[in-house]
Design a protein around this motif. Structure first.
Motif, short mmCIF file in Angstrom:
data_model
loop_
_atom_site.label_atom_id
_atom_site.label_comp_id
_atom_site.label_asym_id
_atom_site.label_seq_id
_atom_site.Cartn_x
_atom_site.Cartn_y
_atom_site.Cartn_z
N VAL A 184 0.84 -1.19 0.00
CA VAL A 184 0.00 0.00 0.00
C VAL A 184 0.88 1.24 0.00
O VAL A 184 1.98 1.25 0.58
N ALA A 185 0.42 2.28 -0.69
CA ALA A 185 1.12 3.57 -0.72
C ALA A 185 0.32 4.58 0.09
O ALA A 185 -0.91 4.61 0.03
N ALA A 186 1.03 5.42 0.84
CA ALA A 186 0.40 6.46 1.66
C ALA A 186 1.05 7.80 1.35
O ALA A 186 2.28 7.92 1.34
N THR A 187 0.23 8.81 1.09
CA THR A 187 0.75 10.14 0.78
C THR A 187 0.90 10.95 2.06
O THR A 187 0.06 10.91 2.95
N GLY A 188 2.01 11.70 2.12
CA GLY A 188 2.27 12.58 3.24
C GLY A 188 2.68 13.96 2.77
O GLY A 188 2.70 14.24 1.57
N GLU A 189 2.99 14.83 3.70
CA GLU A 189 3.33 16.21 3.36
C GLU A 189 4.60 16.30 2.52
O GLU A 189 4.73 17.17 1.66
N SER A 205 10.14 4.76 -0.21
CA SER A 205 9.49 6.07 -0.22
C SER A 205 9.92 6.85 -1.45
O SER A 205 10.98 6.60 -2.04
N ILE A 206 9.08 7.79 -1.84
CA ILE A 206 9.39 8.78 -2.87
C ILE A 206 9.34 10.13 -2.18
O ILE A 206 8.31 10.51 -1.63
N GLU A 207 10.45 10.82 -2.20
CA GLU A 207 10.51 12.11 -1.50
C GLU A 207 9.96 13.21 -2.41
O GLU A 207 10.66 13.73 -3.27
N ARG A 208 8.69 13.52 -2.25
CA ARG A 208 8.02 14.56 -3.01
C ARG A 208 7.08 15.30 -2.08
O ARG A 208 6.36 14.71 -1.28
N ALA A 209 7.06 16.62 -2.20
CA ALA A 209 6.17 17.44 -1.36
C ALA A 209 4.84 17.66 -2.06
O ALA A 209 4.76 17.70 -3.29
N HIS A 210 3.80 17.80 -1.25
CA HIS A 210 2.47 18.23 -1.71
C HIS A 210 1.88 17.31 -2.77
O HIS A 210 1.31 17.76 -3.76
N VAL A 211 2.00 16.00 -2.55
CA VAL A 211 1.34 15.03 -3.43
C VAL A 211 -0.13 14.95 -3.02
O VAL A 211 -0.45 14.65 -1.87
N ILE A 225 1.81 6.46 -10.27
CA ILE A 225 1.56 7.82 -10.73
C ILE A 225 1.31 8.73 -9.53
O ILE A 225 0.59 8.36 -8.60
N THR A 226 1.89 9.93 -9.57
CA THR A 226 1.61 10.92 -8.53
C THR A 226 1.09 12.21 -9.16
O THR A 226 1.50 12.59 -10.25
N ALA A 227 0.18 12.88 -8.45
CA ALA A 227 -0.32 14.19 -8.84
C ALA A 227 0.06 15.18 -7.74
O ALA A 227 -0.24 14.94 -6.57
N GLU A 228 0.72 16.26 -8.14
CA GLU A 228 1.27 17.20 -7.16
C GLU A 228 0.70 18.60 -7.38
O GLU A 228 0.31 18.95 -8.50
N ASP A 229 0.69 19.37 -6.30
CA ASP A 229 0.06 20.68 -6.32
C ASP A 229 0.36 21.47 -7.58
O ASP A 229 -0.54 21.77 -8.37
N GLU A 230 1.61 21.84 -7.75
CA GLU A 230 1.97 22.75 -8.83
C GLU A 230 2.98 22.17 -9.81
O GLU A 230 3.29 22.79 -10.82
#
Length: 352
Positions: A184-189, A205-211, A225-230
């Protein structure tokens, strides 16, 4: 390509954020959606596409006591679904069942199967394993991941195990791998965490902010696939997750949600707070045999393309769901309570 909407619309009475494909309904193309009204009693709508595909019909309307922030249909029983809800002061989660004879009742009431009441913090989502019958559930709050055993016949849910993501990681959502019931994948800040449910420990882990949104590619085991703020949409190979293997520009404002097509490898939907839904084809490696077999790849010569942008919305689009029964059909939901059903066939002509 820019386009408005030729889709089929349906208006909810109140604001809303979440919509789910009813995967277990093999007879109809169906979706469940729930409202988010602070002052009024909320509603769950069971929507079905007519046999001619020209009308979206409300087959069931059910009262729900609180604001619905997350909703997910059970993948093996079309009458069962989960909600995460807020009373205004606290959050809760529950498993519900639509009454069997709801069409013959004047005011059908949802049947409560179980409350997921082990959480102390704000619950963000409930996940069902997407690939078949499984008596396990996952729920997440801002700090913890819970694994539950669900027994619908006994109307009970028991915690099997739990663990904390740590005080530095405020979890917001996630996805359960269709390829591995233990992943399972969990999104964090500041990152996306990957957990092994057998040990309830983080393994990558994938180190990405605002996913804001994540999804596994159901046709390719290691693609995520990840979707990020900007910063748009990023495609990752989890075997070498230091940098994305591909990137798509996303939306003109925050990219909020992303969904991989359940049948056609490379087709991706994204939704954002720019009041748009984008349809993408994200190419695979030219050496990938599955990519060469894709009807989309043969049409689009394996290049990254924005196939269409659906822009006929007046508010942010938070909800997205592909139909499992008709994988060229999807539903979108904007915050003002507008559901739109679209077909992607006009933009991918070789889909069968």
């Amino acid at each position: 390509m820019q386009g408005g909407s030729s889709g089929i619309g349906y208006g909810l009475k109140y604001q809303a954020r979440c919509i789910s494909d009813v995967k277990a309904d093999t007879d109809y193309t169906s979706f469940l959606t729930g409202t988010l009204s602070l002052k009024e009693e909320n509603e769950v709508h069971l929507l079905r596409l007519s046999s001619g595909g020209s009308e979206l019909v409300c087959e069931g309307l059910f009262s729900h006591p609180d604001e619905i922030w997350d909703l997910a249909s059970c993948p093996f029983d079309q009458r069962i679904f989960s909600t995460v809800f807020s009373t205004g002061e606290s959050f809760g989660a529950a498993i519900w069942q639509i009454p069997e004879l709801y069409g013959q009742l004047s005011s059908p009431q949802l049947e409560l199967i179980a409350s997921l009441d082990a959480h102390v913090g704000k619950i963000n989502c409930v996940l069902w394993w997407p690939s078949g019958r499984c008596d396990k559930l996952i729920s997440m709050d801002e700090q913890n991941i819970f694994l539950w055993n669900l027994d619908c016949s006994k109307k009970s849910a028991e915690v099997i195990s739990k663990d904390s993501a740590g005080m530095l990681h405020s979890l917001s959502g996630g996805a359960w791998s269709p390829h591995d019931v233990n992943a399972v994948a969990a999104t964090g800040e500041s990152s996306v965490q990957f957990w092994d449910l057998r040990t309830m420990k983080k393994v990558n882990s994938i180190e990405r902010a605002h996913v804001r949104g994540v999804d596994y590619n159901p046709k390719r085991e290691h693609i995520f696939i990840t979707a990020e703020d900007e910063s748009g949409i990023h495609i990752w190979d989890l075997r070498k997750a230091k940098v994305p293997v591909q990137s798509l520009p996303g939306h003109t404002h925050w990219t909020w949600s992303v969904k991989c097509n359940p049948e056609y490898d490379g087709l991706i939907l994204s939704a954002g707070t720019d009041s748009a839904v984008n349809l993408w084809y994200a190419s695979s490696s030219s050496t990938d045999e599955k990519a060469l077999e894709s009807p989309v790849a043969s049409t689009r010569q394996r290049v990254n393309l924005l196939l269409n942008s659906y822009t006929d919305y007046e508010d942010s689009v938070y909800g997205l769901a592909w139909s499992s029964r008709e994988p060229w059909v999807f539903a979108s939901l904007s915050y003002d309570g507008r559901v739109v059903i679209e077909s992607v066939k006009p933009f991918v002509p070789r889909l069968k």
